[in-house]
Design an enzyme around this catalytic site. Sequence first.
Site, PDB file in Angstrom:
ATOM      1  N   CYS A 120     -31.431  77.309  41.391  1.00  0.00           N
ATOM      2  CA  CYS A 120     -31.353  78.118  40.170  1.00  0.00           C
ATOM      3  C   CYS A 120     -30.325  77.597  39.174  1.00  0.00           C
ATOM      4  CB  CYS A 120     -31.052  79.580  40.508  1.00  0.00           C
ATOM      5  SG  CYS A 120     -32.302  80.336  41.534  1.00  0.00           S
ATOM      6  N   HIS A 260     -27.651  83.195  34.603  1.00  0.00           N
ATOM      7  CA  HIS A 260     -28.903  83.086  35.354  1.00  0.00           C
ATOM      8  C   HIS A 260     -29.432  84.492  35.624  1.00  0.00           C
ATOM      9  CE1 HIS A 260     -31.920  82.170  38.191  1.00  0.00           C
ATOM     10  NE2 HIS A 260     -31.270  82.694  39.217  1.00  0.00           N
ATOM     11  N   ASN A 289     -36.926  86.654  38.458  1.00  0.00           N
ATOM     12  CA  ASN A 289     -36.090  85.465  38.634  1.00  0.00           C
ATOM     13  C   ASN A 289     -36.980  84.225  38.579  1.00  0.00           C
ATOM     14  OD1 ASN A 289     -34.450  83.414  39.536  1.00  0.00           O
ATOM     15  ND2 ASN A 289     -33.622  84.534  41.289  1.00  0.00           N
TER      16      ASN A 289
HETATM   17  O1  UT7 Z   1     -31.534  83.144  42.176  1.00  0.00           O
HETATM   18  C1  UT7 Z   1     -30.640  82.813  43.215  1.00  0.00           C
HETATM   19  C2  UT7 Z   1     -29.753  83.892  43.460  1.00  0.00           C
HETATM   20  N1  UT7 Z   1     -30.434  85.043  44.009  1.00  0.00           N
HETATM   21  C3  UT7 Z   1     -29.826  86.181  43.953  1.00  0.00           C
HETATM   22  O2  UT7 Z   1     -28.759  86.203  43.374  1.00  0.00           O
HETATM   23  C4  UT7 Z   1     -30.389  87.392  44.636  1.00  0.00           C
HETATM   24  C5  UT7 Z   1     -29.242  88.177  45.209  1.00  0.00           C
HETATM   25  N2  UT7 Z   1     -29.593  89.369  45.952  1.00  0.00           N
HETATM   26  C6  UT7 Z   1     -30.126  90.462  45.377  1.00  0.00           C
HETATM   27  O3  UT7 Z   1     -30.435  90.470  44.217  1.00  0.00           O
HETATM   28  C7  UT7 Z   1     -30.246  91.719  46.206  1.00  0.00           C
HETATM   29  O4  UT7 Z   1     -29.497  91.576  47.385  1.00  0.00           O
HETATM   30  C8  UT7 Z   1     -31.701  92.102  46.542  1.00  0.00           C
HETATM   31  C9  UT7 Z   1     -32.417  92.560  45.293  1.00  0.00           C
HETATM   32  C10 UT7 Z   1     -32.422  90.898  47.142  1.00  0.00           C
HETATM   33  C11 UT7 Z   1     -31.725  93.242  47.555  1.00  0.00           C
HETATM   34  O5  UT7 Z   1     -30.998  94.357  47.069  1.00  0.00           O
HETATM   35  P1  UT7 Z   1     -29.942  95.103  48.023  1.00  0.00           P
HETATM   36  O6  UT7 Z   1     -29.436  96.257  47.297  1.00  0.00           O
HETATM   37  O7  UT7 Z   1     -28.962  94.042  48.439  1.00  0.00           O
HETATM   38  O8  UT7 Z   1     -30.862  95.589  49.199  1.00  0.00           O
HETATM   39  P2  UT7 Z   1     -30.711  95.252  50.731  1.00  0.00           P
HETATM   40  O9  UT7 Z   1     -30.965  93.832  51.030  1.00  0.00           O
HETATM   41  O10 UT7 Z   1     -29.413  95.798  51.155  1.00  0.00           O
HETATM   42  O11 UT7 Z   1     -31.908  96.103  51.381  1.00  0.00           O
HETATM   43  C12 UT7 Z   1     -31.887  97.496  51.387  1.00  0.00           C
HETATM   44  C13 UT7 Z   1     -33.133  98.037  52.054  1.00  0.00           C
HETATM   45  C14 UT7 Z   1     -33.503  97.373  53.373  1.00  0.00           C
HETATM   46  O12 UT7 Z   1     -33.949  98.393  54.227  1.00  0.00           O
HETATM   47  P3  UT7 Z   1     -33.003  98.943  55.403  1.00  0.00           P
HETATM   48  O13 UT7 Z   1     -32.733  97.775  56.270  1.00  0.00           O
HETATM   49  O14 UT7 Z   1     -31.779  99.473  54.715  1.00  0.00           O
HETATM   50  O15 UT7 Z   1     -33.855 100.003  56.025  1.00  0.00           O
HETATM   51  C15 UT7 Z   1     -34.656  96.476  53.018  1.00  0.00           C
HETATM   52  O16 UT7 Z   1     -35.553  96.309  54.102  1.00  0.00           O
HETATM   53  O17 UT7 Z   1     -34.267  97.837  51.176  1.00  0.00           O
HETATM   54  C16 UT7 Z   1     -35.330  97.261  51.939  1.00  0.00           C
HETATM   55  N3  UT7 Z   1     -36.129  96.428  51.044  1.00  0.00           N
HETATM   56  C17 UT7 Z   1     -37.138  96.919  50.289  1.00  0.00           C
HETATM   57  N4  UT7 Z   1     -37.647  98.149  50.159  1.00  0.00           N
HETATM   58  C18 UT7 Z   1     -38.659  98.319  49.287  1.00  0.00           C
HETATM   59  C19 UT7 Z   1     -36.004  95.108  50.814  1.00  0.00           C
HETATM   60  N5  UT7 Z   1     -36.922  94.728  49.914  1.00  0.00           N
HETATM   61  C20 UT7 Z   1     -37.635  95.821  49.574  1.00  0.00           C
HETATM   62  C21 UT7 Z   1     -38.697  96.057  48.695  1.00  0.00           C
HETATM   63  N6  UT7 Z   1     -39.175  97.307  48.573  1.00  0.00           N
HETATM   64  N7  UT7 Z   1     -39.244  95.077  47.949  1.00  0.00           N
END
Ligand code: UT7
Length: 334
Positions: A120, A260, A289
């Site tokens: 990225c 980004h 993204n």
């Molecule tokens: O471009 C390169 C750089 N990339 C980034 O910078 C991305 C960085 N990361 C992020 O933007 C975020 O961490 C995410 C958007 C990927 C995830 O957000 P989060 O607030 O960190 O969520 P999480 O990973 O803590 O997941 C929370 C919950 C999980 O369920 P449990 O384990 O708490 O029951 C996931 O399984 O949300 C669940 N989950 C979803 N639920 C509905 C993960 N993806 C989804 C989804 N829909 N699409």
Amino acid sequence: MSKSPNSLRIVSIIGTGAYLPENTVTNRDLEKIVDTSDEWIYSRTGMRERRIARDDQATSDLAAEAAQVALADAGIGSEEIDLLIVATLSPDMFFPSTACFVQEKIGAKNACCYDLGAACSGSLYALETAKNQIACGSVNTALVIGAEKMSTFIDWKDRNTCVLFGDGAGAMVLRATGAERGVMNGVFGSDGSLARLLWTPGGGSRNPMTHDMLDRNEQYLKMEGRDVYKHAVTQMTQSVRDALAANHLSADDIKCFIPHQANARIVNAIGSRLHVEDRMFLNVEKYANTSAAALPIAIDEAVRSGRIVKGDLMLLVAFGGGFTWGADIVEWTK
Ligand code: UT7
């Protein structure tokens, strides 16, 4: 990559362009594919929709479209380009470079062409590389493109990743000008010890394209989202501070911060830490993204919408797989 030396020639961005595929996929559309919701995606990422390329479009096709717009904006012909860099993690194929395919498509027959891999952060690395090649006089006119067909490399059954990405391309034309500042001193860094937090583990020489590998779905992007999130906020905030210091500027001097576009919460967290919330550029709602394409698409939008005008300073900051990161300050001289 260490801090860039002061340019021998001042280099400016003289044209920008972007291309987004027509097909829009909304969060509601994704609800029909994986167990997700518009509410989850929007509240966690700020994304509403993303563009997905047609099956018959490869990354070089998206790149060529953006390039043509940037060349028209710069008012130059493709034969005037002597350096063409494509930043991408979704190349047409392993080799030859996507840049060579773009060269053929746009008729940039006098260009030296190569791809640059910094995930990225790729477009920012390519901007710095092209600037330095022009600054030291080895080339005169460069075309820098960030282009991605992410939709090919994500697992449409994995809700953790498939909702986050989109396809697109952005392009910038660079040339030495009589401007006082142009593309200023950049700051760049990488940390390969964290590669496993964001990568595509299969398909290369480490884990070749075998039936077993495909059965394990290792040809697709994997991400430890929460860890990447924390590193992205910390490192991009620090990169902004380092770039300001490297150019003896303060945040007050910057008209628009263009980060980004990975997640609106990341952008807002950086804005809040630097107390510049109202000057952070954000378009992740429309395109999700787009990896290396995100920065040049955002620059093109910021300029075309009048958010950046002649004499303004914009601060570009990126973070991505590797990990890689960087920041550059650009005076808009057009
Ligand atoms: O471009 C390169 C750089 N990339 C980034 O910078 C991305 C960085 N990361 C992020 O933007 C975020 O961490 C995410 C958007 C990927 C995830 O957000 P989060 O607030 O960190 O969520 P999480 O990973 O803590 O997941 C929370 C919950 C999980 O369920 P449990 O384990 O708490 O029951 C996931 O399984 O949300 C669940 N989950 C979803 N639920 C509905 C993960 N993806 C989804 C989804 N829909 N699409």
